[in-house]
Every structure is written in C-alpha cells, then in structure tokens.
Design an enzyme around this catalytic site. Structure first.
Site, PDB file in Angstrom:
ATOM      1  N   ILE A 107       0.856  -1.190   0.000  1.00 36.79           N
ATOM      2  CA  ILE A 107       0.000   0.000   0.000  1.00 36.79           C
ATOM      3  C   ILE A 107       0.892   1.241   0.000  1.00 36.79           C
ATOM      4  O   ILE A 107       1.738   1.399   0.891  1.00 36.79           O
ATOM      5  CB  ILE A 107      -0.883   0.037   1.279  1.00 36.79           C
ATOM      6  CG1 ILE A 107      -1.772  -1.214   1.382  1.00 36.79           C
ATOM      7  CG2 ILE A 107      -1.695   1.333   1.337  1.00 36.79           C
ATOM      8  CD1 ILE A 107      -2.854  -1.338   0.335  1.00 36.79           C
ATOM      9  N   ARG A 198      -7.934   8.195 -10.682  1.00 39.00           N
ATOM     10  CA  ARG A 198      -8.736   8.111  -9.444  1.00 39.00           C
ATOM     11  C   ARG A 198      -9.475   9.437  -9.270  1.00 39.00           C
ATOM     12  O   ARG A 198      -8.909  10.417  -8.791  1.00 39.00           O
ATOM     13  CB  ARG A 198      -7.830   7.864  -8.240  1.00 39.00           C
ATOM     14  CG  ARG A 198      -6.656   6.932  -8.520  1.00 39.00           C
ATOM     15  CD  ARG A 198      -6.828   5.544  -8.000  1.00 39.00           C
ATOM     16  NE  ARG A 198      -5.842   4.651  -8.592  1.00 39.00           N
ATOM     17  CZ  ARG A 198      -4.617   4.423  -8.107  1.00 39.00           C
ATOM     18  NH1 ARG A 198      -4.212   5.035  -7.016  1.00 39.00           N
ATOM     19  NH2 ARG A 198      -3.819   3.581  -8.713  1.00 39.00           N
ATOM     20  N   HIS A 303      -5.599  -4.477  -9.043  1.00 37.22           N
ATOM     21  CA  HIS A 303      -5.122  -3.376  -8.213  1.00 37.22           C
ATOM     22  C   HIS A 303      -6.266  -2.819  -7.354  1.00 37.22           C
ATOM     23  O   HIS A 303      -6.345  -1.630  -7.090  1.00 37.22           O
ATOM     24  CB  HIS A 303      -4.536  -2.270  -9.107  1.00 37.22           C
ATOM     25  CG  HIS A 303      -3.346  -1.566  -8.538  1.00 37.22           C
ATOM     26  ND1 HIS A 303      -2.064  -1.791  -8.971  1.00 37.22           N
ATOM     27  CD2 HIS A 303      -3.234  -0.624  -7.579  1.00 37.22           C
ATOM     28  CE1 HIS A 303      -1.220  -0.998  -8.312  1.00 37.22           C
ATOM     29  NE2 HIS A 303      -1.919  -0.280  -7.447  1.00 37.22           N
ATOM     30  N   ARG A 306      -8.231   0.047  -9.040  1.00 38.73           N
ATOM     31  CA  ARG A 306      -7.636   1.393  -9.019  1.00 38.73           C
ATOM     32  C   ARG A 306      -6.894   1.725 -10.303  1.00 38.73           C
ATOM     33  O   ARG A 306      -6.360   2.813 -10.462  1.00 38.73           O
ATOM     34  CB  ARG A 306      -6.678   1.512  -7.830  1.00 38.73           C
ATOM     35  CG  ARG A 306      -7.376   1.330  -6.507  1.00 38.73           C
ATOM     36  CD  ARG A 306      -6.410   1.105  -5.377  1.00 38.73           C
ATOM     37  NE  ARG A 306      -5.680   2.275  -4.973  1.00 38.73           N
ATOM     38  CZ  ARG A 306      -6.143   3.224  -4.168  1.00 38.73           C
ATOM     39  NH1 ARG A 306      -7.370   3.143  -3.704  1.00 38.73           N
ATOM     40  NH2 ARG A 306      -5.396   4.259  -3.826  1.00 38.73           N
ATOM     41  N   ASP A 337      -5.945 -11.090  -5.375  1.00 45.16           N
ATOM     42  CA  ASP A 337      -6.447 -10.008  -4.522  1.00 45.16           C
ATOM     43  C   ASP A 337      -7.504  -9.231  -5.287  1.00 45.16           C
ATOM     44  O   ASP A 337      -7.840  -9.565  -6.424  1.00 45.16           O
ATOM     45  CB  ASP A 337      -5.325  -9.105  -3.974  1.00 45.16           C
ATOM     46  CG  ASP A 337      -4.769  -8.091  -4.972  1.00 45.16           C
ATOM     47  OD1 ASP A 337      -5.402  -7.812  -6.017  1.00 45.16           O
ATOM     48  OD2 ASP A 337      -3.677  -7.546  -4.697  1.00 45.16           O
ATOM     49  N   SER A 338      -8.051  -8.228  -4.638  1.00 44.98           N
ATOM     50  CA  SER A 338      -9.084  -7.312  -5.156  1.00 44.98           C
ATOM     51  C   SER A 338     -10.474  -7.733  -4.686  1.00 44.98           C
ATOM     52  O   SER A 338     -10.998  -8.769  -5.114  1.00 44.98           O
ATOM     53  CB  SER A 338      -9.084  -7.180  -6.687  1.00 44.98           C
ATOM     54  OG  SER A 338      -7.806  -6.700  -7.130  1.00 44.98           O
ATOM     55  N   GLY A 339     -11.012  -6.940  -3.796  1.00 42.56           N
ATOM     56  CA  GLY A 339     -12.395  -7.122  -3.362  1.00 42.56           C
ATOM     57  C   GLY A 339     -12.591  -7.990  -2.131  1.00 42.56           C
ATOM     58  O   GLY A 339     -13.729  -8.202  -1.721  1.00 42.56           O
ATOM     59  N   ARG A 361      -7.647  -3.036   1.275  1.00 45.01           N
ATOM     60  CA  ARG A 361      -8.539  -2.179   2.072  1.00 45.01           C
ATOM     61  C   ARG A 361      -9.032  -2.854   3.350  1.00 45.01           C
ATOM     62  O   ARG A 361      -9.260  -2.179   4.351  1.00 45.01           O
ATOM     63  CB  ARG A 361      -9.716  -1.724   1.227  1.00 45.01           C
ATOM     64  CG  ARG A 361      -9.297  -0.845   0.036  1.00 45.01           C
ATOM     65  CD  ARG A 361     -10.509  -0.413  -0.735  1.00 45.01           C
ATOM     66  NE  ARG A 361     -10.213   0.295  -1.968  1.00 45.01           N
ATOM     67  CZ  ARG A 361      -9.949  -0.302  -3.131  1.00 45.01           C
ATOM     68  NH1 ARG A 361      -9.921  -1.621  -3.229  1.00 45.01           N
ATOM     69  NH2 ARG A 361      -9.710   0.431  -4.203  1.00 45.01           N
TER      70      ARG A 361
HETATM   71  C1  LIG Z   1      -4.650   2.932  -0.760  1.00 43.80           C
HETATM   72  C2  LIG Z   1      -4.053   1.881  -1.643  1.00 43.80           C
HETATM   73  C3  LIG Z   1      -2.736   2.003  -2.063  1.00 43.80           C
HETATM   74  C4  LIG Z   1      -2.159   1.008  -2.867  1.00 43.80           C
HETATM   75  N1  LIG Z   1      -0.843   1.112  -3.213  1.00 43.80           N
HETATM   76  C5  LIG Z   1      -0.262   0.112  -3.917  1.00 43.80           C
HETATM   77  C6  LIG Z   1       1.136   0.148  -4.207  1.00 43.80           C
HETATM   78  O1  LIG Z   1       1.835   1.071  -3.831  1.00 43.80           O
HETATM   79  N2  LIG Z   1       1.657  -0.885  -4.918  1.00 43.80           N
HETATM   80  C7  LIG Z   1       0.897  -1.940  -5.348  1.00 43.80           C
HETATM   81  O2  LIG Z   1       1.419  -2.862  -5.987  1.00 43.80           O
HETATM   82  N3  LIG Z   1      -0.422  -1.993  -5.078  1.00 43.80           N
HETATM   83  C8  LIG Z   1      -1.013  -1.003  -4.367  1.00 43.80           C
HETATM   84  N4  LIG Z   1      -2.329  -1.080  -4.063  1.00 43.80           N
HETATM   85  C9  LIG Z   1      -3.114  -2.252  -4.491  1.00 43.80           C
HETATM   86  C10 LIG Z   1      -3.055  -3.330  -3.399  1.00 43.80           C
HETATM   87  O3  LIG Z   1      -1.763  -3.845  -3.276  1.00 43.80           O
HETATM   88  C11 LIG Z   1      -4.022  -4.468  -3.725  1.00 43.80           C
HETATM   89  O4  LIG Z   1      -3.775  -4.958  -5.013  1.00 43.80           O
HETATM   90  C12 LIG Z   1      -5.487  -4.027  -3.619  1.00 43.80           C
HETATM   91  O5  LIG Z   1      -5.665  -3.165  -2.534  1.00 43.80           O
HETATM   92  C13 LIG Z   1      -6.362  -5.255  -3.452  1.00 43.80           C
HETATM   93  O6  LIG Z   1      -7.707  -4.890  -3.423  1.00 43.80           O
HETATM   94  P1  LIG Z   1      -8.530  -4.676  -2.067  1.00 43.80           P
HETATM   95  O7  LIG Z   1      -8.160  -3.323  -1.537  1.00 43.80           O
HETATM   96  O8  LIG Z   1      -9.933  -4.729  -2.518  1.00 43.80           O
HETATM   97  O9  LIG Z   1      -8.137  -5.774  -1.100  1.00 43.80           O
HETATM   98  C14 LIG Z   1      -2.935  -0.095  -3.271  1.00 43.80           C
HETATM   99  C15 LIG Z   1      -4.260  -0.211  -2.844  1.00 43.80           C
HETATM  100  C16 LIG Z   1      -4.818   0.758  -2.039  1.00 43.80           C
HETATM  101  C17 LIG Z   1      -6.239   0.585  -1.570  1.00 43.80           C
END
Ligand SMILES: Cc1cc2nc3c(=O)[nH]c(=O)nc-3n(C[C@H](O)[C@H](O)[C@H](O)COP(=O)(O)O)c2cc1C
Length: 417
Positions: A107, A198, A303, A306, A337-339, A361
């Site tokens: 993150i 975003r 991601h 995002r 991941d994701s969701g 999240r």
């Molecule tokens: C606030 C935020 C910042 C993130 N920053 C990165 C990052 O710096 N590098 C990266 O590979 N993924 C980043 N991600 C994606 C997460 O590693 C991950 O893939 C994603 O949060 C998974 O979905 P979820 O939030 O629904 O669990 C970020 C996600 C969030 C919510």
C-alpha cells in the site's frame, strides 16, 4: 394475569453486563464484527481526502464494484458429518508456512491514512504469523519495516513490492536495500504503465503530504484527532522515493515506466536472488506467459479496481488460470487479490484455486479505524471468519478445499452454458 416483582436471585443469571470499555476507539473496535463495520468507523475517523484515497477506485469504479459482486455470487457447498473440531489455517506460500492464507498487500502512502502506518501493519502481521508487503511508495523505510518485523516475531516474513521505474539504477538500489534488510520476496507490480485515473483524488485535490487548504482546515473540525496525530508525528518518509511533494499524479508520472516489458523480468532476476512474484495479471494468456519465465508466483489482481476500470474481475479469471497452469504442470503459485472483505471471501478464493490471497482495504479500514489495534482487529475478524467458514463447510485443513466446495451463482443458472 397476576403480576409480582422479580426477586434479585432470579434476575442475576439474566444480567450480562459487559465489562465497560472506557476508550471510545476500543469500544468501536470491539463492537466491529465485520470489515464493513470497520470501514464505517474508518470513515467517521478519517478526513475525507485520505479516506477516499483508500476507499476509491479508478474512473466509474466499475472494477471495484464488480470485485465485490463476484464474491457475493459465490455459492458454498458444505459437507456435513465431518470432524472439524480441530482446524489448521496454515498455508504454505513460497515454500514456507503462513499462519493464515492471506498477507498484507503493498500500500502506498499508508501513513497518510493513519500515522501508525506500515510499522503498525508489519508488527500486527508478524504477531499473526502472516507476511507483510512494503510498497515502493510506502511511507516507512525498508530497514525500519524489516527491523520491526524481526523485533515483533523473529522469522517474521516481509516482502518488498517494486515498481520498475524509469531510472533502473534507482530500482536496482532499492532492490539491494530490500535484500540487505533481509526481505524475503520481491513483488513486481505490472499493471501500472501509468497511474489509473482516481477521480475522487482529483476532485479532493489530493496531494502528498496533505496540504492545509481552507477546505482541509474545515475538514479538521470533525477530525481533530487525525490532524493532531498527523501534525505531531514524524513527517512522511518514503520507502524508496526522494520526492515527497506534489500531486499524486505528478509523482506517478515521474515514476512509472510505460516501456516495461516481459524482458524486464529477466533483469529483475539478475538483481534479486530470492522468490519473485508478479502482481497484476489479468488474463490467462499473460498468466501463462509470465509463469513460463519461471517466476515463483503470479497475483491475479486489478489493483483493487484502481487502475483500468472494467478490467476483468480476478475471481472470474481464477478457475481458468489455475486450470491452465495445472495443465502445464507449472510450479508457479496463483495468488489473488481485489475485493476481499471477509474470511469467507478468502476461503472461496482458495477453493477456486488460489494458493494465497492479499488484502488491501480490509486491513486499511482497521488501521484507519484504530491504528495498530484496528489493524489487528481486521486480521482477527478475518481469522474467525475463515475458521467458521471452514467448519461450516466441513473442512478441517485448508488443503482439503477443492473446487467442489464453491461455485458461482452464474454457473448454476440454466442458461449459463
Ligand atoms: C490505498 C491503496 C494504495 C495502494 N498502493 C499500492 C502500491 O503502492 N503498490 C501496489 O502494488 N499496489 C497497491 N495497491 C493495491 C493493493 O496492493 C491491492 O492490489 C489491492 O488493494 C487489493 O484490493 P482490495 O483493496 O480490494 O483488497 C494499493 C491499494 C490501495 C487501496
């Protein structure tokens, strides 16, 4: 009907006063039974700009919504009359056990969400026996994160997430630092040739660090504790970046290299001798192409919605990717991941073929709701949900999970063929 007053000895067994929890944050955490409860608490406690940075997705947020809907669509198929009195939630990932089948996703800018930041995240992960991934855009140094992990639990697992950025020497330098600090694996994120759009961040005028515009000052009124914390703790430091001001877009644009190709994975291999994980795979074809390079794991991820909006939902891709790699006898692990917002989401992903999962999240909501204790609460909620789901499914060990344990509602519709 004749009435009478109850006698004290009759009332006593009925009264279950909870031990009072004095601090309101602790009470909120104790009362939070689900990740969604923590998300609501996080929203109350965090100013709009940082909360929306974490909560939001790209463009119309369709990927984000679909990722949630996909998990809602899961149908579990339990087996009854199985001994589930003793459970094992251990999962081997990259050749070593993790106490639970998920790790903390990388993150960026975590300390913007709560000043406890990555050091809180890595210490609760270490306590729980799960891996923690530090982002290239993390707001704590590689060395501090690795040290905190070892101080909390010797042998705790830390991973470093790399964005291959334009200046390869700087990428090489940060890889060297991660290796020297004792980080175990390198996660290379490949779904960011450019930053996603975003819209919530754009509309909120999000900058790093947050600036005290008149609107931000107004925001202070309902969130004085957040601003007090932010202004009275160490300024944001970055895991691997020098530039720490300007808009997120400027930062992204100066960093991401839109010319990265699969050949760059070979370059990474030369720099890093440990396991390599490629995060952001979104098709069966790319899963096969990347696995064929010999990486240790791929992460099916959009991601967290995002990046590309309307990208495929990782859970939709999972069965086909798992099957395609199995058919080629590939040893590359498939993660997802994701969701993910509940332990039962994680169990479903495992049943459908994921070796491991990452949470973004679901951990951040806990962190925003209550710092270190909140992040620990997130993990605890997911752990109890995983355990209960396993028991209700009739599965005592995660390795018993199979595709027969979970299907998708859509698969069961008569017209789905
Ligand atoms: C606030 C935020 C910042 C993130 N920053 C990165 C990052 O710096 N590098 C990266 O590979 N993924 C980043 N991600 C994606 C997460 O590693 C991950 O893939 C994603 O949060 C998974 O979905 P979820 O939030 O629904 O669990 C970020 C996600 C969030 C919510």
């Amino acid at each position: 009907m004749r009435r009478r007053l109850p006698r004290p000895h009759e009332l006593a067994p009925l009264i279950r006063f909870k031990q009072p929890v004095l601090r309101s944050r602790d009470r909120t955490l104790a009362d939070s039974l689900t990740i969604e409860d923590l998300a609501r608490a996080a929203k109350r406690r965090t100013p709009r700009m940082p909360f929306e940075y974490a909560d939001g997705g790209a463009d119309d947020e369709i990927s984000l919504l679909r990722a949630r809907l996909a998990f809602r669509d899961v149908v579990f198929h339990p087996s009854v009359l199985r001994d589930v009195s003793k459970l094992s939630t251990v999962r081997n990932v990259l050749g070593s056990p993790a106490a639970l089948p998920f790790g903390i996703a990388p993150i960026g800018f975590t300390r913007l969400l709560h000043t406890a930041g990555e050091l809180a995240g890595v210490s609760v992960a270490a306590e729980a026996g799960i891996p923690f991934a530090l982002s290239t855009m993390g707001t704590a140094s590689v060395e501090d994160v690795a040290r905190t992990a070892q101080q909390t639990a010797p042998g705790a697992r830390t991973w470093f997430q790399l964005y291959i950025w334009k200046d390869r020497d700087r990428s090489a330098e940060v890889i060297r630092r991660a290796a020297a600090a004792g980080m175990e694996a390198l996660i290379v994120t490949v779904d960011v040739p450019v930053g996603g759009r975003r819209l919530r961040d754009v509309r909120n005028g999000m900058t790093v660090p947050p600036t005290l515009t008149p609107r931000a000052v107004l925001e202070t009124i309902p969130h004085p504790a957040w601003w007090f914390d932010f202004l009275t703790t160490e300024p944001l430091a970055f895991a691997a970046l020098d530039r720490s001001s300007g808009s997120i877009r400027e930062l992204f644009e100066s960093m991401f290299d839109a010319s990265v190709t699969i050949d760059d994975l070979g370059w990474i291999r030369q720099q890093w001798s440990g396991p390599v994980v490629v995060k952001g795979i979104q098709s069966v074809e790319d899963a096969l192409r990347v696995a064929a390079t010999g990486v240790d794991a791929i992460v099916l991820s959009n991601h967290g919605g995002r990046q590309l909006d309307r990208a495929p939902t990782p859970l939709d891709l999972l069965p086909d990717v798992a099957e395609a790699l199995r058919a080629r006898q590939s040893t590359t692990e498939v993660w997802l991941d994701s969701g993910i917002r509940s332990g039962s989401d994680i169990v479903a992903a495992l049943a459908m073929g994921a070796r491991f999962t990452l949470i973004g999240r679901a951990y951040l909501y806990g962190l925003m709701a209550g710092g270190r204790l909140g992040a620990a609460r997130s993990i605890e909620i997911l752990r109890t949900e995983i355990e209960r789901t396993m028991q209700l499914l009739g599965v005592a060990d995660l390795d018993e999970l199979e595709p027969k344990h979970a299907s998708r509602l859509a698969d069961r519709r008569p017209d789905s063929s």
